[in-house]
Design a protein around this motif. Structure first.
Motif, PDB file in Angstrom:
ATOM      1  N   GLN A 144     -26.166  21.512 -35.934  1.00 36.20           N
ATOM      2  CA  GLN A 144     -25.473  21.913 -34.718  1.00 36.20           C
ATOM      3  C   GLN A 144     -25.306  23.425 -34.665  1.00 36.20           C
ATOM      4  N   ILE A 145     -24.992  24.037 -35.797  1.00 33.51           N
ATOM      5  CA  ILE A 145     -24.840  25.492 -35.841  1.00 33.51           C
ATOM      6  C   ILE A 145     -26.156  26.183 -35.504  1.00 33.51           C
ATOM      7  N   ILE A 146     -27.259  25.666 -36.042  1.00 33.70           N
ATOM      8  CA  ILE A 146     -28.577  26.224 -35.712  1.00 33.70           C
ATOM      9  C   ILE A 146     -28.851  26.109 -34.224  1.00 33.70           C
ATOM     10  N   ARG A 147     -28.494  24.962 -33.623  1.00 37.61           N
ATOM     11  CA  ARG A 147     -28.704  24.799 -32.180  1.00 37.61           C
ATOM     12  C   ARG A 147     -27.879  25.817 -31.399  1.00 37.61           C
ATOM     13  N   TRP A 148     -26.643  26.031 -31.806  1.00 40.89           N
ATOM     14  CA  TRP A 148     -25.797  26.997 -31.102  1.00 40.89           C
ATOM     15  C   TRP A 148     -26.381  28.411 -31.185  1.00 40.89           C
ATOM     16  N   ILE A 149     -26.942  28.754 -32.347  1.00 41.44           N
ATOM     17  CA  ILE A 149     -27.571  30.075 -32.488  1.00 41.44           C
ATOM     18  C   ILE A 149     -28.747  30.187 -31.522  1.00 41.44           C
ATOM     19  N   ARG A 150     -29.562  29.148 -31.454  1.00 38.72           N
ATOM     20  CA  ARG A 150     -30.726  29.165 -30.553  1.00 38.72           C
ATOM     21  C   ARG A 150     -30.306  29.191 -29.084  1.00 38.72           C
ATOM     22  N   LEU A 188     -35.656  33.682 -38.988  1.00 35.78           N
ATOM     23  CA  LEU A 188     -34.283  33.896 -39.424  1.00 35.78           C
ATOM     24  C   LEU A 188     -34.011  33.044 -40.653  1.00 35.78           C
ATOM     25  N   THR A 189     -33.547  33.680 -41.719  1.00 36.11           N
ATOM     26  CA  THR A 189     -33.207  32.960 -42.951  1.00 36.11           C
ATOM     27  C   THR A 189     -31.723  33.151 -43.226  1.00 36.11           C
ATOM     28  N   ILE A 190     -30.963  32.056 -43.203  1.00 34.51           N
ATOM     29  CA  ILE A 190     -29.533  32.103 -43.499  1.00 34.51           C
ATOM     30  C   ILE A 190     -29.345  31.930 -44.996  1.00 34.51           C
ATOM     31  N   THR A 191     -28.655  32.875 -45.611  1.00 39.00           N
ATOM     32  CA  THR A 191     -28.478  32.849 -47.064  1.00 39.00           C
ATOM     33  C   THR A 191     -27.090  32.411 -47.494  1.00 39.00           C
ATOM     34  N   LYS A 192     -26.097  32.546 -46.591  1.00 36.44           N
ATOM     35  CA  LYS A 192     -24.733  32.183 -46.985  1.00 36.44           C
ATOM     36  C   LYS A 192     -23.897  31.953 -45.733  1.00 36.44           C
ATOM     37  N   ARG A 244     -31.071  37.058 -42.850  1.00 37.02           N
ATOM     38  CA  ARG A 244     -32.109  38.082 -42.809  1.00 37.02           C
ATOM     39  C   ARG A 244     -33.071  37.773 -41.671  1.00 37.02           C
ATOM     40  N   PHE A 245     -33.396  38.842 -40.916  1.00 32.85           N
ATOM     41  CA  PHE A 245     -34.377  38.753 -39.841  1.00 32.85           C
ATOM     42  C   PHE A 245     -35.723  39.235 -40.360  1.00 32.85           C
ATOM     43  N   ASP A 246     -36.696  38.365 -40.328  1.00 34.05           N
ATOM     44  CA  ASP A 246     -38.066  38.754 -40.684  1.00 34.05           C
ATOM     45  C   ASP A 246     -38.762  39.202 -39.411  1.00 34.05           C
ATOM     46  N   THR A 247     -39.053  40.508 -39.314  1.00 37.87           N
ATOM     47  CA  THR A 247     -39.686  41.051 -38.117  1.00 37.87           C
ATOM     48  C   THR A 247     -41.200  41.159 -38.250  1.00 37.87           C
ATOM     49  N   GLY A 248     -41.730  40.737 -39.388  1.00 41.10           N
ATOM     50  CA  GLY A 248     -43.154  40.877 -39.637  1.00 41.10           C
ATOM     51  C   GLY A 248     -43.446  42.053 -40.533  1.00 41.10           C
ATOM     52  N   SER A 249     -42.757  43.177 -40.303  1.00 37.07           N
ATOM     53  CA  SER A 249     -42.954  44.374 -41.129  1.00 37.07           C
ATOM     54  C   SER A 249     -41.726  44.688 -41.982  1.00 37.07           C
ATOM     55  N   THR A 250     -40.561  44.197 -41.583  1.00 39.46           N
ATOM     56  CA  THR A 250     -39.328  44.440 -42.339  1.00 39.46           C
ATOM     57  C   THR A 250     -38.547  43.139 -42.453  1.00 39.46           C
ATOM     58  N   TYR A 267     -25.449  39.969 -39.973  1.00 39.11           N
ATOM     59  CA  TYR A 267     -24.349  39.002 -39.976  1.00 39.11           C
ATOM     60  C   TYR A 267     -24.331  38.285 -38.634  1.00 39.11           C
ATOM     61  N   ILE A 268     -24.125  36.985 -38.680  1.00 38.40           N
ATOM     62  CA  ILE A 268     -24.056  36.179 -37.471  1.00 38.40           C
ATOM     63  C   ILE A 268     -22.691  35.507 -37.423  1.00 38.40           C
ATOM     64  N   PHE A 269     -22.044  35.562 -36.261  1.00 37.47           N
ATOM     65  CA  PHE A 269     -20.734  34.948 -36.066  1.00 37.47           C
ATOM     66  C   PHE A 269     -20.901  33.784 -35.107  1.00 37.47           C
ATOM     67  N   CYS A 270     -20.481  32.601 -35.548  1.00 36.74           N
ATOM     68  CA  CYS A 270     -20.814  31.384 -34.822  1.00 36.74           C
ATOM     69  C   CYS A 270     -19.617  30.437 -34.795  1.00 36.74           C
ATOM     70  N   PRO A 271     -19.491  29.595 -33.748  1.00 37.24           N
ATOM     71  CA  PRO A 271     -18.466  28.545 -33.775  1.00 37.24           C
ATOM     72  C   PRO A 271     -18.695  27.620 -34.963  1.00 37.24           C
ATOM     73  N   ILE A 272     -17.631  26.961 -35.385  1.00 35.38           N
ATOM     74  CA  ILE A 272     -17.737  26.085 -36.548  1.00 35.38           C
ATOM     75  C   ILE A 272     -17.132  24.704 -36.282  1.00 35.38           C
ATOM     76  N   LEU A 273     -16.524  24.528 -35.104  1.00 31.05           N
ATOM     77  CA  LEU A 273     -15.853  23.260 -34.784  1.00 31.05           C
ATOM     78  C   LEU A 273     -16.608  22.504 -33.711  1.00 31.05           C
ATOM     79  N   GLU A 274     -16.617  21.184 -33.830  1.00 29.19           N
ATOM     80  CA  GLU A 274     -17.104  20.352 -32.741  1.00 29.19           C
ATOM     81  C   GLU A 274     -16.161  20.481 -31.550  1.00 29.19           C
ATOM     82  N   GLU A 275     -16.633  20.121 -30.373  1.00 23.46           N
ATOM     83  CA  GLU A 275     -15.858  20.382 -29.166  1.00 23.46           C
ATOM     84  C   GLU A 275     -14.717  19.397 -28.967  1.00 23.46           C
ATOM     85  N   LYS A 276     -14.819  18.193 -29.503  1.00 27.61           N
ATOM     86  CA  LYS A 276     -13.789  17.192 -29.282  1.00 27.61           C
ATOM     87  C   LYS A 276     -12.907  17.021 -30.520  1.00 27.61           C
ATOM     88  N   PRO A 277     -11.582  17.040 -30.348  1.00 27.34           N
ATOM     89  CA  PRO A 277     -10.715  16.857 -31.514  1.00 27.34           C
ATOM     90  C   PRO A 277     -10.758  15.442 -32.038  1.00 27.34           C
TER      91      PRO A 277
END
Length: 262
Positions: free
Chosen positions: A176-182, A205-209, A238-244, A249-259
């Protein structure tokens, strides 16, 4: 509040009205060197003693170990329960940061190098935590306590709003977090500044932590607090741009929408 008033030796005559802040409590001593400011709407406390913080002298400034002990002993005065402070990973030890203030003393113009460097204050920063999840920064939840000459308190600044639980939400899954990023529901902060319009486009995009944090507004950041504190995810990636391979850092929601129903 009574303990803070006693700390600064304030009297009833020292209390001042603050225009446009009807709930704020403010004290200034006659010399103008000691100040106490309490804003209950934000859960914010500020105390300052300039006599204890004189950059021209550094007499009896406590060392690192003494500073930590003095600061932790002062927490109950602020109404802060140490059980609600952040801990080091996999440890019961408090997660703190030591800070120091130094000043270089110079002779008259043409006198050459500074003749002394005074370390005139030392302090400890404490970070708040809820259920083992740290606040993003101490200015959003936590406090700093500093000591100067002869181990006198030179500064206290605390952001400690009274909180109660509202609703329980399930955590989002990694997918779900990956979908939100996309879907553009996350924001990112490059590890280095790029000129406007020159940031490379990532191919991979490679998420390390991933680390959860709580977010709250800092004092004065907005006209008034919204009354909510909520968790989010901070992703190291880390963003792989092909040459670098650029860190970010990415800031993302962490909760589902319904309690969760109870």
């Amino acid at each position: 509040l009574s303990k803070l008033i006693a700390l600064g030796s304030f009297t009833a005559k020292d209390r001042k009205r603050v225009p446009n802040y009807p709930h704020t409590i403010s004290y200034d001593d006659p010399t103008g060197k000691r100040k106490l400011w309490v804003d209950p709407d934000w859960g914010y406390v500020y105390y300052r003693d300039q006599d204890a913080d004189d950059m021209n002298k550094a007499e009896g400034v406590p060392d690192g170990k003494q500073t930590f002990q003095l600061a932790t002993n002062l927490l109950p005065t602020l109404g802060i329960n140490s059980a609600l402070l952040a801990r080091k990973p996999h440890s019961s030890d408090l997660l703190t940061q030591q800070i120091e203030a130094t000043a270089m003393l110079w002779r008259r113009p043409g006198g050459g190098r500074p003749y002394a460097t005074n370390l005139h204050t030392r302090g400890i920063i404490f970070l708040r935590a809820l259920d083992g999840v740290d606040f993003e920064r101490w200015v959003r939840g936590g406090c700093t306590i500093e000591f100067g000459s002869h181990a006198k308190v030179s500064k206290i600044e605390a952001n400690w709003r009274k909180l109660k639980r509202d609703k329980l939400y399930p955590l989002a899954t990694p997918d779900q977090i990956i979908r939100w990023i996309r879907e553009g529901k996350a924001s990112y902060l490059p590890a280095r500044d790029w000129p406007q319009g020159e940031a490379p486009s990532p191919r991979k995009l490679t998420i390390t932590k991933m680390t959860p944090y709580y977010y709250a507004e800092g004092h004065g950041e907005f006209e008034k607090p919204n009354g909510w504190v909520y968790p989010f995810a901070k992703l190291e990636a880390r963003f792989d741009t092909g040459s670098t391979n650029e860190p970010t850092y990415i800031f993302c929601p962490i909760l589902e929408e319904k309690p969760v129903s109870r």
